[in-house]
Design a protein around this motif. Sequence first.
Motif: not given
Length: 236
Positions: A39-41, A146-150, A177-180, A185-191
């Motif tokens: 729970n800490d992104y 994970y390392a650069y939050r892209q 990958q494209q299907s995801f 939604p384009n969100e780092v935490a979700l991915f």
Amino acid sequence: MKVDRRLQNVYQSLLNHFGPQGWWPLYSKETGSIEYHKNDYSFPKNEKQSFEISVGAILTQNTSWKNVEKALHHLHQRQLLTPEPIRNLSIHALALIIKSSGYHTQKAKKLHAFVDFLQSGKTMIREHLLDVWGIGQETADSILLYAYRQPTFVIDAYTQRIFERLGFGKKDYGQRQQSFLQHLPNEVALFQEYHALLVALGKDFCKKNKPLCEKCPLRKECNYFLQRTSAADCES
DNA sequence: TACCAGGTCCTCG
DNA sequence: CGAGGACATGGT
């Protein structure tokens, strides 16, 4: 059902069952061991943590995380979790330190190639990472996410197996990958969380040879489970 | 005892 | 391109 809705349902089912995974695990000064941060992104906090994640991403190629943790521990003990000291070590010396992670000679070379890339000053984008020897698509995406939050999605062997069994079809890395990327939604935490949850499912239920379909949190939406149960019905 | 693990590179057809 | 082999340790 639409793809985006199915992908959301799978995510919710996994999150409900497993809870947040707290990836990527990082060394903690307090405990002196590798910890998850559920729970800490907000990680990584600094360049050193970004580097530690990148090293872990390379070391875990086709290797269990447990073996990687041992290697990371050895690196940490010797203050080798920053680029400079690694560059100054010979391949052979580095290989011995990371031996527990398997393919250690190869991975020592890969770490050298990666620290050379960091020193080159090139921008941290996928195209550049893929030019680095030893970094393929999955490792590149792990480092970016994970390392650069892209925002990118990591496709590993678990993800391929799980979604093929669920009934999303057989796809190569880019297609999967494209299907995801196109339906979430384009969100780092979700991915980050989604991929970590897929690994949890792959380890605990959707195993290669003896999957535990009967207790799987996704069994109600899984083609593979339906197929297996109907086959069992025929035999009985 | 085999098989598997949070892949990538190289070679060959 | 895609299949097939090499790379290696540790757990079940």
